[in-house]
Design an enzyme around this catalytic site. Structure first.
Site, short mmCIF file in Angstrom:
data_model
loop_
_atom_site.label_atom_id
_atom_site.label_comp_id
_atom_site.label_asym_id
_atom_site.label_seq_id
_atom_site.Cartn_x
_atom_site.Cartn_y
_atom_site.Cartn_z
N SER A 31 8.31 -19.82 9.79
CA SER A 31 9.17 -19.56 10.94
C SER A 31 10.61 -19.39 10.52
O SER A 31 11.09 -20.03 9.60
CB SER A 31 9.09 -20.71 11.95
N LYS B 50 1.92 -23.74 13.35
CA LYS B 50 2.85 -22.63 13.63
C LYS B 50 2.58 -22.04 15.02
O LYS B 50 3.51 -21.66 15.74
CB LYS B 50 2.71 -21.54 12.55
N HIS C 289 4.22 -24.24 17.40
CA HIS C 289 5.67 -23.97 17.31
C HIS C 289 6.02 -22.79 18.21
O HIS C 289 6.98 -22.82 18.98
CB HIS C 289 6.05 -23.68 15.86
N ASN C 290 5.23 -21.74 18.12
CA ASN C 290 5.52 -20.55 18.92
C ASN C 290 5.30 -20.79 20.41
O ASN C 290 6.04 -20.27 21.24
CB ASN C 290 4.67 -19.37 18.44
N GLU D 75 8.25 -22.44 21.49
CA GLU D 75 9.31 -21.41 21.48
C GLU D 75 9.27 -20.60 22.79
O GLU D 75 10.32 -20.36 23.42
CB GLU D 75 9.09 -20.51 20.26
N VAL E 60 1.68 -9.42 5.64
CA VAL E 60 1.26 -8.21 6.35
C VAL E 60 0.93 -8.59 7.79
O VAL E 60 0.89 -9.78 8.13
CB VAL E 60 0.03 -7.56 5.66
N ARG F 224 0.85 -1.21 0.00
CA ARG F 224 0.00 0.00 0.00
C ARG F 224 0.87 1.24 0.00
O ARG F 224 0.48 2.27 -0.52
CB ARG F 224 -0.91 -0.01 1.23
C1 6PG Z 1 9.23 -17.48 14.18
C2 6PG Z 1 8.90 -16.63 15.36
C3 6PG Z 1 8.17 -15.41 14.93
C4 6PG Z 1 8.11 -14.35 16.00
C5 6PG Z 1 6.94 -14.57 16.89
C6 6PG Z 1 7.19 -14.45 18.33
O1 6PG Z 1 8.86 -18.63 14.23
O2 6PG Z 1 9.86 -16.98 13.26
O3 6PG Z 1 8.12 -17.34 16.26
O4 6PG Z 1 6.93 -15.82 14.46
O5 6PG Z 1 9.29 -14.19 16.63
O6 6PG Z 1 6.02 -13.64 16.43
O7 6PG Z 1 6.78 -13.22 18.75
P1 6PG Z 1 6.52 -12.79 20.23
O8 6PG Z 1 7.62 -13.31 21.08
O9 6PG Z 1 6.57 -11.30 20.08
O10 6PG Z 1 5.18 -13.26 20.60
#
Ligand code: 6PG
Length: 528
Positions: free
Chosen positions: A132, A210, A213-214, A217, A78, A38
């Site tokens: 990711s 995903k 996954h987070n 993480e 986005v 945009r």
């Molecule tokens: C990835 C990460 C990516 C990002 C997350 C975590 O897999 O590449 O997980 O998606 O770092 O958005 O973000 P927050 O820690 O801000 O929730």
């Protein structure tokens, strides 16, 4: 001149993914990549800065549609939420039946399901792809979790597979884990078992996986942070000394991208103050929401994900400044002597008095023993966080009717993504050995690792509790471990309480059926 694929959104992630696509598509097939933003100047600047990518810059969604060869493929890069809805709305105006809209952001999987249903009304395929690997991964090769229909996957696969990370075959691994986000190298789009991309199920499955996954993480990062806090407070090690410990750990079972970058962060010195960088960062952690979604979804599915939940809560607690400032007046173990400690002290005193020699009354803290105990506790906690995450994936797949193969998920997390780790090889092997594995706990490697690591986890949690170091993720991992191994859960009493106040009924250990006790009557039991 038309393009094979369009990328919408030229922020850091979108730019890097577009460049990755251009490098692979242009090099392999001569096809081009169209970009649209945009903020047209931002898209133009990207094209100007990267002539080698030979981007086609579109000036509007309609212009983008006219620049794409059909069936069209556009990848949205986005922000999740309203920006994604708005970009989809734009494309639905100009795309035709059979075209594909890919959402490469961190969208909530239920939004993806709803967006897919809406796009399907116009005959347009909507595919949520979890990507990711952060900025570097987007450019050099991310791990990708693809949802949507089989037919959309067939169309997308030749475009996306070459740009994914490629993991080495398990047996051939020698390089450090952080070096494994290999760029796509233009290899064939035929089945490539080492390519870190997979179709993990229909509709929202890609974003669901995903999300988990987070969640993992979050847990992984919190467990590492707790290990750092323990080494610092129990041994008085400096951040650079702890960096060295993490580097050592990175040569063994714990080898992972997150351990590796932790050492980098701990070794960094703040240029302005000369202090360790970690000491000048405000101790308030942010979150964009995916960890919280994992926990909420786990609650909805009835899957215990306590360690992930503690990791999310720990970030919330760190940012709760008012709560923390009122907590500053609370006392810790150094100022309050517990009854237990008093008893131990007096026992020691007695022993001292009756001793004939002056044997030491407490063992000195052995640095190497503490480090090894914390390492084992971290590894054990990490296994338990993965057990929770994989349990949630299995439950989500069952709930939504996705044919998600857990071994395939472990396989595509082996390179490119943030949680990439040597450990993922073990998970992949476990599912290769038994594709129907009910839980990671049933795999001999994980069962044995938990059994041999549990004492270290116990010792670490006990030591942290008595010394007042907050270790919510490690502590919850231990409770989870004890919860799943216990043969007789305290939930029996909870069922009794529920039946007492709400006639919620209960099962019996000695015969099948559903029962209720007439608590307000003669307390006889009825079978329902
Ligand atoms: C990835 C990460 C990516 C990002 C997350 C975590 O897999 O590449 O997980 O998606 O770092 O958005 O973000 P927050 O820690 O801000 O929730």
């Amino acid at each position: 001149m038309t393009a094979e694929v369009g990328v919408i959104g030229t922020g850091v992630m979108g730019s890097n993914l577009a460049r990755n696509l251009a490098r692979n598509l242009t090099g392999r097939t001569g096809a081009r990549v169209a970009i649209y933003d945009r903020d047209i100047d931002r898209a133009r600047a990207l094209a100007a800065d990267h002539h080698e990518a030979d981007f086609l810059v579109a000036s509007s969604p309609a212009d983008l549609a006219s620049k794409l060869s059909g069936p069209r493929v556009a990848i949205l890069m986005v922000n999740a939420g309203p920006a994604t809805d708005s970009a989809i709305g734009d494309l639905l105006q100009v795309f035709e039946p059979g075209d594909i809209i890919v959402d490469g952001g961190n969208s909530l999987f239920t939004d993806t399901i709803a967006r897919g249903e809406n796009a399907a009304k116009a005959g347009i395929e909507f595919v949520g792809v979890g990507i990711s690997g952060g900025e570097v991964g987007a450019l050099e090769g991310p791990s990708m979790m693809v949802g949507g229909t089989e037919s959309a996957w067939s169309r997308l696969r030749p475009i996306l597979e070459p740009i994914a990370a490629h993991a080495e075959p398990i047996a051939a691994r020698a390089e450090p884990i952080a070096a494994r986000a290999e760029p796509g190298d233009g290899r064939s789009a035929q089945a490539d078992p080492e390519s870190c991309i997979a179709h993990v199920g229909t509709d929202g499955a890609g974003h669901f996986v995903k999300m988990i996954h987070n969640g993992i993480e979050y847990a992984d990062m919190q467990l590492i942070a707790e290990a750092f806090a323990l080494l610092r407070s129990r041994l008085g090690l400096t951040p650079p000394e702890i960096a060295e410990v993490f580097r050592e750990w990175n040569r063994g079972d714990l080898e992972s991208y997150l351990i590796e970058i932790t050492a980098e962060v701990l070794d960094h010195t703040d240029a302005a103050t000369g202090e360790p960088f970690v000491d000048i960062i405000a101790d308030s952690a942010g979150a964009k929401g995916t960890g919280g979604w994992t926990v909420k979804t786990g609650l909805d599915l009835g899957v215990p994900v306590a360690t992930i939940a503690e990791a999310v809560s720990a970030r919330s607690l760190s940012a709760a400044s008012v709560l923390r400032s009122s907590g500053a007046a609370l006392v810790g173990p150094s100022t309050v002597t517990s009854a237990l400690e008093e008893a131990r002290e007096s026992a020691l005193e007695e022993a001292r008095e009756s001793a004939l020699d002056d044997a030491p009354t407490s063992a000195p803290v052995d640095r190497d023993t503490v480090i090894e105990t914390v390492r084992k506790a971290l590894f054990t906690g990490k296994i338990l966080a993965y057990v929770q995450g994989f349990h949630e994936i299995a439950a989500g797949a069952q709930e939504h009717g996705w044919n998600t193969e857990l071994g395939e998920v472990a396989r595509i997390w082996r390179a490119g993504c943030i949680i990439r780790a040597r450990f993922l090889d073990r998970i992949t092997e476990a599912f290769d050995a038994d594709p129907n594995l009910s839980s990671l706990l049933a795999a001999p490697y994980f069962r044995d690792s938990l059994n041999s690591g549990q004492q270290a986890l116990r010792d670490t949690v006990a030591d942290a509790a008595s010394s007042g170091v907050p270790i919510p993720a490690l502590a919850s991992a231990l409770s989870y471990f004890d919860g799943i191994r216990t043969s007789r859960a305290s939930a029996a009493l909870v069922q009794g309480q529920r039946d007492f106040f709400g006639s919620h009924t209960y099962g019996r250990t000695d015969r099948p059926g559903t029962f209720h006790t007439l608590w307000s009557g003669d307390r006889s039991e009825v079978q329902l």
